[in-house]
Design a protein around this motif. Structure first.
Motif, mmCIF file in Angstrom:
data_model
loop_
_atom_site.group_PDB
_atom_site.id
_atom_site.type_symbol
_atom_site.label_atom_id
_atom_site.label_comp_id
_atom_site.label_asym_id
_atom_site.label_seq_id
_atom_site.Cartn_x
_atom_site.Cartn_y
_atom_site.Cartn_z
ATOM 1 N N GLY A 6 0.782 -1.418 -0.089
ATOM 2 C CA GLY A 6 -0.030 -0.150 -0.139
ATOM 3 C C GLY A 6 0.906 1.202 0.073
ATOM 4 O O GLY A 6 0.146 2.326 -0.063
ATOM 5 N N ARG A 17 -3.273 4.357 2.775
ATOM 6 C CA ARG A 17 -3.496 3.288 3.765
ATOM 7 C C ARG A 17 -2.728 2.010 3.247
ATOM 8 O O ARG A 17 -2.702 1.389 2.310
ATOM 9 C CB ARG A 17 -5.152 2.873 3.481
ATOM 10 C CG ARG A 17 -5.596 1.826 4.535
ATOM 11 C CD ARG A 17 -7.003 1.305 3.986
ATOM 12 N NE ARG A 17 -7.835 0.648 5.068
ATOM 13 C CZ ARG A 17 -8.769 -0.219 4.835
ATOM 14 N NH1 ARG A 17 -8.862 -0.331 3.542
ATOM 15 N NH2 ARG A 17 -9.297 -0.827 5.959
ATOM 16 N N SER A 19 -1.685 -1.945 4.301
ATOM 17 C CA SER A 19 -2.391 -3.075 4.732
ATOM 18 C C SER A 19 -1.359 -4.183 4.852
ATOM 19 O O SER A 19 0.031 -3.995 4.561
ATOM 20 C CB SER A 19 -3.097 -3.619 3.646
ATOM 21 O OG SER A 19 -4.237 -2.832 3.278
ATOM 22 N N CYS A 20 -1.239 -4.819 5.748
ATOM 23 C CA CYS A 20 -0.365 -5.994 6.339
ATOM 24 C C CYS A 20 -1.218 -7.446 6.530
ATOM 25 O O CYS A 20 -1.938 -7.342 7.264
ATOM 26 C CB CYS A 20 0.269 -5.760 7.474
ATOM 27 S SG CYS A 20 1.488 -7.017 8.179
ATOM 28 N N ALA A 21 -0.914 -8.115 5.389
ATOM 29 C CA ALA A 21 -1.736 -9.454 5.605
ATOM 30 C C ALA A 21 -0.912 -10.667 6.191
ATOM 31 O O ALA A 21 0.260 -10.594 5.784
ATOM 32 C CB ALA A 21 -2.038 -9.787 4.141
ATOM 33 N N ARG A 70 -7.780 -3.494 12.742
ATOM 34 C CA ARG A 70 -7.399 -4.604 12.142
ATOM 35 C C ARG A 70 -8.620 -5.423 11.895
ATOM 36 O O ARG A 70 -9.776 -5.105 12.590
ATOM 37 C CB ARG A 70 -6.632 -5.698 13.037
ATOM 38 C CG ARG A 70 -7.295 -5.792 14.226
ATOM 39 C CD ARG A 70 -6.424 -6.438 15.638
ATOM 40 N NE ARG A 70 -6.043 -7.843 15.346
ATOM 41 C CZ ARG A 70 -4.836 -8.523 15.642
ATOM 42 N NH1 ARG A 70 -4.135 -7.682 16.523
ATOM 43 N NH2 ARG A 70 -4.387 -9.511 15.120
ATOM 44 N N ASP A 71 -8.682 -6.374 11.130
ATOM 45 C CA ASP A 71 -9.683 -7.156 10.684
ATOM 46 C C ASP A 71 -9.380 -8.852 10.859
ATOM 47 O O ASP A 71 -8.599 -9.264 9.986
ATOM 48 C CB ASP A 71 -10.349 -7.064 9.267
ATOM 49 C CG ASP A 71 -11.537 -7.901 8.830
ATOM 50 O OD1 ASP A 71 -11.986 -8.830 9.385
ATOM 51 O OD2 ASP A 71 -11.963 -7.367 7.770
ATOM 52 N N THR A 76 -5.638 -9.260 8.511
ATOM 53 C CA THR A 76 -5.127 -8.078 7.978
ATOM 54 C C THR A 76 -5.155 -7.094 9.106
ATOM 55 O O THR A 76 -6.222 -6.814 9.806
ATOM 56 C CB THR A 76 -5.738 -7.520 6.848
ATOM 57 O OG1 THR A 76 -5.919 -8.624 5.932
ATOM 58 C CG2 THR A 76 -5.163 -6.447 6.042
ATOM 59 N N PHE A 78 -4.206 -2.782 9.360
ATOM 60 C CA PHE A 78 -4.373 -1.433 8.410
ATOM 61 C C PHE A 78 -3.584 -0.372 9.392
ATOM 62 O O PHE A 78 -3.595 -0.296 10.516
ATOM 63 C CB PHE A 78 -5.513 -1.206 7.861
ATOM 64 C CG PHE A 78 -6.320 -2.291 7.171
ATOM 65 C CD1 PHE A 78 -7.302 -3.057 8.076
ATOM 66 C CD2 PHE A 78 -6.307 -2.514 6.152
ATOM 67 C CE1 PHE A 78 -8.269 -3.983 7.607
ATOM 68 C CE2 PHE A 78 -7.155 -3.568 5.607
ATOM 69 C CZ PHE A 78 -8.073 -4.146 6.188
ATOM 70 N N GLN A 80 -4.169 3.516 8.528
ATOM 71 C CA GLN A 80 -4.616 4.889 7.777
ATOM 72 C C GLN A 80 -3.737 5.929 8.204
ATOM 73 O O GLN A 80 -3.632 6.398 9.186
ATOM 74 C CB GLN A 80 -5.970 4.970 8.327
ATOM 75 C CG GLN A 80 -6.683 6.147 7.194
ATOM 76 C CD GLN A 80 -6.758 5.915 5.717
ATOM 77 O OE1 GLN A 80 -7.156 4.980 5.335
ATOM 78 N NE2 GLN A 80 -6.191 7.116 5.063
ATOM 79 N N CYS A 94 5.300 -3.905 9.256
ATOM 80 C CA CYS A 94 4.509 -4.702 10.064
ATOM 81 C C CYS A 94 4.903 -5.790 11.058
ATOM 82 O O CYS A 94 6.109 -6.316 10.537
ATOM 83 C CB CYS A 94 3.288 -4.976 9.345
ATOM 84 S SG CYS A 94 3.208 -6.344 8.304
#
Length: 124
Positions: A6, A17, A19-21, A70-71, A76, A78, A80, A94
């Motif tokens: 990102g 934004r 992201s870290c998966a 986080r989700d 993941t 995030f 922002q 991350c």
């Protein structure tokens, strides 16, 4: 395994934004942190979030501008980033810590897993 993405080039005042998966099925057991390293400088803490997502911590330099979330269903985390400044230019990484929560006071060595960085460049 962590994969950050990102990053990019943005003008001062803009937003990005990150992201870290994470791979695997134990993501929710780890508190997560974002760190950054600017050219010629040491790596520094940016933000952290508990494994539930209910608690966060930020470096003073980004408070009010950055938001970590986080989700867990999507493995993941995030970051922002709003109102970006040239001094935010850095490689952002991350990291995962097997703990309920992690904080700015926790050193990088306390994290078990790291993702490769993603470059954020903020032009003036």
């Amino acid at each position: 395994q962590l994969q950050a993405y990102g990053g990019g080039l943005v003008q001062a005042g803009g937003s990005l934004r990150l992201s870290c998966a994470a791979s695997g099925r134990t993501f929710s057991r780890y508190a997560m942190g974002w760190f950054r390293q600017a050219p010629g400088k040491e790596r520094e803490f940016v933000a952290a979030i508990s494994r539930s997502g209910g608690s966060t911590d930020y470096a003073d330099s980004v408070k009010g501008r950055f938001t970590i979330s986080r989700d867990n269903a999507k493995n993941t985390v995030f970051l922002q980033m709003n109102s970006l400044k040239p001094e935010d230019t850095a490689v952002y990484s991350c990291a995962a810590r097997h703990s309920i929560m992690t904080y700015s006071s926790v050193g990088p060595n306390e994290y078990e897993y790291w993702g490769q960085g993603t470059l954020v460049t903020v032009s003036s």
